[in-house]
Design an enzyme around this catalytic site. Structure first.
Site, PDB file in Angstrom:
ATOM      1  N   ASN A 271      -6.854  -5.528  12.363  1.00  0.00           N
ATOM      2  CA  ASN A 271      -5.462  -5.850  12.054  1.00  0.00           C
ATOM      3  C   ASN A 271      -4.912  -7.079  12.785  1.00  0.00           C
ATOM      4  O   ASN A 271      -3.920  -7.657  12.345  1.00  0.00           O
ATOM      5  CB  ASN A 271      -4.573  -4.627  12.305  1.00  0.00           C
ATOM      6  CG  ASN A 271      -4.764  -3.571  11.220  1.00  0.00           C
ATOM      7  OD1 ASN A 271      -5.433  -3.813  10.215  1.00  0.00           O
ATOM      8  ND2 ASN A 271      -4.193  -2.393  11.412  1.00  0.00           N
TER       9      ASN A 271
ATOM     10  N   ARG B  18      -5.475   4.212   9.787  1.00  0.00           N
ATOM     11  CA  ARG B  18      -6.535   4.954  10.490  1.00  0.00           C
ATOM     12  C   ARG B  18      -7.326   5.848   9.550  1.00  0.00           C
ATOM     13  O   ARG B  18      -6.807   6.320   8.547  1.00  0.00           O
ATOM     14  CB  ARG B  18      -5.894   5.870  11.533  1.00  0.00           C
ATOM     15  CG  ARG B  18      -5.459   5.174  12.746  1.00  0.00           C
ATOM     16  CD  ARG B  18      -5.248   6.169  13.853  1.00  0.00           C
ATOM     17  NE  ARG B  18      -3.951   6.815  13.827  1.00  0.00           N
ATOM     18  CZ  ARG B  18      -3.612   7.786  14.655  1.00  0.00           C
ATOM     19  NH1 ARG B  18      -4.484   8.259  15.521  1.00  0.00           N
ATOM     20  NH2 ARG B  18      -2.408   8.306  14.613  1.00  0.00           N
TER      21      ARG B  18
ATOM     22  N   HIS C 189       3.381   3.707  21.036  1.00  0.00           N
ATOM     23  CA  HIS C 189       3.131   4.554  19.868  1.00  0.00           C
ATOM     24  C   HIS C 189       1.673   5.019  19.918  1.00  0.00           C
ATOM     25  O   HIS C 189       0.848   4.663  19.091  1.00  0.00           O
ATOM     26  CB  HIS C 189       3.401   3.739  18.600  1.00  0.00           C
ATOM     27  CG  HIS C 189       3.363   4.537  17.333  1.00  0.00           C
ATOM     28  ND1 HIS C 189       3.959   5.771  17.199  1.00  0.00           N
ATOM     29  CD2 HIS C 189       2.808   4.268  16.124  1.00  0.00           C
ATOM     30  CE1 HIS C 189       3.764   6.211  15.965  1.00  0.00           C
ATOM     31  NE2 HIS C 189       3.058   5.321  15.308  1.00  0.00           N
TER      32      HIS C 189
ATOM     33  N   GLY D   1       0.827  -1.219   0.000  1.00  0.00           N
ATOM     34  CA  GLY D   1       0.000   0.000   0.000  1.00  0.00           C
ATOM     35  C   GLY D   1       0.852   1.256   0.000  1.00  0.00           C
ATOM     36  O   GLY D   1       1.932   1.292  -0.608  1.00  0.00           O
TER      37      GLY D   1
ATOM     38  N   SER E 276       2.606  -1.997  11.230  1.00  0.00           N
ATOM     39  CA  SER E 276       1.141  -2.049  11.351  1.00  0.00           C
ATOM     40  C   SER E 276       0.695  -1.616  12.752  1.00  0.00           C
ATOM     41  O   SER E 276       1.333  -1.939  13.751  1.00  0.00           O
ATOM     42  CB  SER E 276       0.635  -3.472  11.103  1.00  0.00           C
ATOM     43  OG  SER E 276       1.167  -3.981   9.909  1.00  0.00           O
ATOM     44  N   ASN E 277      -0.430  -0.934  12.789  1.00  0.00           N
ATOM     45  CA  ASN E 277      -0.966  -0.434  14.064  1.00  0.00           C
ATOM     46  C   ASN E 277      -2.142  -1.262  14.578  1.00  0.00           C
ATOM     47  O   ASN E 277      -2.808  -1.913  13.785  1.00  0.00           O
ATOM     48  CB  ASN E 277      -1.433   1.014  13.862  1.00  0.00           C
ATOM     49  CG  ASN E 277      -0.283   1.986  14.058  1.00  0.00           C
ATOM     50  OD1 ASN E 277       0.442   1.889  15.040  1.00  0.00           O
ATOM     51  ND2 ASN E 277      -0.130   2.907  13.130  1.00  0.00           N
TER      52      ASN E 277
ATOM     53  N   GLY F 118       4.158   0.645   1.912  1.00  0.00           N
ATOM     54  CA  GLY F 118       4.893  -0.400   1.194  1.00  0.00           C
ATOM     55  C   GLY F 118       5.542   0.139  -0.076  1.00  0.00           C
ATOM     56  O   GLY F 118       6.719  -0.132  -0.354  1.00  0.00           O
TER      57      GLY F 118
HETATM   58  N1  APR Z   1      -0.993  -9.758   4.026  1.00  0.00           N
HETATM   59  C1  APR Z   1      -0.347  -8.813   3.321  1.00  0.00           C
HETATM   60  N2  APR Z   1      -0.858  -7.597   3.062  1.00  0.00           N
HETATM   61  C2  APR Z   1      -2.074  -7.332   3.530  1.00  0.00           C
HETATM   62  C3  APR Z   1      -2.805  -8.265   4.284  1.00  0.00           C
HETATM   63  C4  APR Z   1      -2.219  -9.544   4.529  1.00  0.00           C
HETATM   64  N3  APR Z   1      -2.831 -10.489   5.237  1.00  0.00           N
HETATM   65  N4  APR Z   1      -3.981  -7.694   4.621  1.00  0.00           N
HETATM   66  C5  APR Z   1      -3.993  -6.446   4.101  1.00  0.00           C
HETATM   67  N5  APR Z   1      -2.836  -6.218   3.440  1.00  0.00           N
HETATM   68  C6  APR Z   1      -2.429  -5.051   2.674  1.00  0.00           C
HETATM   69  C7  APR Z   1      -3.596  -4.287   2.036  1.00  0.00           C
HETATM   70  O1  APR Z   1      -4.140  -4.982   0.916  1.00  0.00           O
HETATM   71  C8  APR Z   1      -2.932  -2.966   1.658  1.00  0.00           C
HETATM   72  O2  APR Z   1      -2.437  -2.963   0.338  1.00  0.00           O
HETATM   73  O3  APR Z   1      -1.810  -4.056   3.460  1.00  0.00           O
HETATM   74  C9  APR Z   1      -1.770  -2.870   2.651  1.00  0.00           C
HETATM   75  C10 APR Z   1      -1.853  -1.656   3.566  1.00  0.00           C
HETATM   76  O4  APR Z   1      -1.691  -0.533   2.763  1.00  0.00           O
HETATM   77  P1  APR Z   1      -2.501   0.837   3.004  1.00  0.00           P
HETATM   78  O5  APR Z   1      -3.942   0.542   3.151  1.00  0.00           O
HETATM   79  O6  APR Z   1      -2.075   1.804   1.940  1.00  0.00           O
HETATM   80  O7  APR Z   1      -1.971   1.311   4.430  1.00  0.00           O
HETATM   81  P2  APR Z   1      -0.600   2.060   4.809  1.00  0.00           P
HETATM   82  O8  APR Z   1      -0.821   3.525   4.816  1.00  0.00           O
HETATM   83  O9  APR Z   1       0.511   1.504   4.008  1.00  0.00           O
HETATM   84  O10 APR Z   1      -0.483   1.629   6.365  1.00  0.00           O
HETATM   85  C11 APR Z   1      -0.308   0.286   6.741  1.00  0.00           C
HETATM   86  O11 APR Z   1       0.864   0.848   8.757  1.00  0.00           O
HETATM   87  O12 APR Z   1       1.195   2.882   9.878  1.00  0.00           O
HETATM   88  C12 APR Z   1       0.447   1.710   9.801  1.00  0.00           C
HETATM   89  O13 APR Z   1      -1.675   2.420  10.674  1.00  0.00           O
HETATM   90  C13 APR Z   1      -1.000   1.996   9.521  1.00  0.00           C
HETATM   91  O14 APR Z   1      -1.760  -0.210  10.085  1.00  0.00           O
HETATM   92  C14 APR Z   1      -1.468   0.663   9.010  1.00  0.00           C
HETATM   93  C15 APR Z   1      -0.241   0.139   8.235  1.00  0.00           C
END
Ligand code: APR
Length: 312
Positions: free
Chosen positions: A99, A86, A179, A13, A123-124, A16
């Site tokens: 999560n 969030r 955090h 995401g 992840s949070n 990432g």
């Molecule tokens: N395995 C791998 N990836 C997954 C899974 C899983 N089981 N479940 C969800 N994802 C992926 C989603 O499909 C998405 O592409 O995790 C990605 C998260 O990306 P975003 O929604 O863009 O979130 P992002 O801003 O990157 O934040 C991710 O980090 O800071 C923390 O609070 C934030 O918990 C959140 C995490």
């Protein structure tokens, strides 16, 4: 024969993608961007875009997208952002129900496919998610760490630099505890190149900066509708680089405590030394009575979420 390091990014995401870009630009190794099957093509597309970016910027890194854990095998470093971020009005703790199953799925796959990796969790709610990942994988505490302190300290540093009218490069800070909004920005150890910050900024201004730092993540969520990604990605890459290059950097990070600072069986932000063996050392610093009290409050909040995780 020399080989490139392999960096596995779990979650393709916002964070990432940014992680992949920075890791490639710094030529830390080849990057595998992993996401769930419905987002496999998205991960592949991002990877291809970033490889093409390398032709312009000039980096030698293979970047691939996948939804298959087999492709993550042999990763030297894993950075986990899987999960939802969030939305405005939510606390990090509000994410736990969504999560938690995601982090368990990730942890089971880490155990099976990448048991030798150094794992950085983003992840949070961070302190609870990193706790669960360590519990499920059974990895030693040297190889599981949470990214929060570098980011929180960066926010603290920026606000102090702006107020003092000096470069961010000259501010030295640390942030301890969970955090969450009761993290502990440590003013007693905060300097502008050695000059105690309290000599340069008035108390009321410092109090406001501490408050803004604590709510720093929420401020961005309020503005963007989702959480930050540039600074979080840079923070995690700094930690990954410290491991890959055995830099022995002293950074604030969520580490598994076994009695340090008076806490046990809990991940919380503390100063650690990251080098080739992972979290090589937890550094215990002297705190004022007030800071100890704030840390205790923060630890209580972390424990409450960990208790939810333990029951879940
Ligand atoms: N395995 C791998 N990836 C997954 C899974 C899983 N089981 N479940 C969800 N994802 C992926 C989603 O499909 C998405 O592409 O995790 C990605 C998260 O990306 P975003 O929604 O863009 O979130 P992002 O801003 O990157 O934040 C991710 O980090 O800071 C923390 O609070 C934030 O918990 C959140 C995490």
């Amino acid at each position: 024969m020399p080989t490139r390091k392999k960096i596995g990014l779990v979650g393709a995401g916002n964070i990432g993608g940014e992680l992949a870009r920075i890791a490639a630009e710094r030529e830390l190794g080849d990057v595998v961007l992993f996401d769930i099957p419905p987002k496999e093509n998205f991960a592949k597309g991002k990877a291809l875009d970033l490889e093409q970016n390398g032709s312009i910027v000039g980096y030698d890194a293979r970047i691939t997208g996948t939804s298959s854990w087999e492709h993550m095998a042999g990763a030297d470093v894993l950075i986990v952002t899987a999960g939802i971020p969030r939305k405005p009005g939510q606390s990090r703790d509000d994410l736990v129900a969504t999560n938690l199953p995601i982090i368990r799925d990730v942890a089971n796959n880490v155990k099976k496919h990448c048991p030798d990796a150094f794992v950085i969790v983003i992840s949070n709610p961070l302190d609870a998610m990193v706790y669960e990942l360590k519990r499920v994988t059974g990895l030693p505490r040297e190889r599981v760490v949470g990214m929060a302190g570098v980011l929180d300290a960066a926010r603290f540093q920026l606000f102090l630099a702006r107020e003092a009218g000096v470069s961010v490069k000259d501010i030295r800070t640390t942030v301890l505890g969970g955090h969450g909004d009761d993290m502990v920005p440590v003013l007693s150890h905060c300097t502008v190149n050695g000059i105690p910050v309290r000599q340069l900024i008035a108390k009321d201004k410092l109090d406001a900066i501490v408050d803004r730092t604590r709510k720093g993540g929420g401020e961005i969520v309020g503005l963007m509708g989702t959480s930050a990604f540039y600074a979080p990605a840079s923070s995690a890459v700094a930690m990954a680089e410290a491991y890959l290059k055995d830099q022995k950097r002293l950074l604030p990070a969520a580490a598994y405590l076994e009695g340090e600072y008076g806490y046990k069986d809990l991940f919380m932000g503390v100063p650690v030394v990251i080098g080739g063996k992972g979290v090589e050392r937890i550094v215990v610093i002297e705190l004022t009575e007030e800071e100890k009290g704030m840390l205790a409050k923060s630890a209580k909040s972390v424990q409450a979420v960990v208790d939810v995780v333990k029951k879940g």
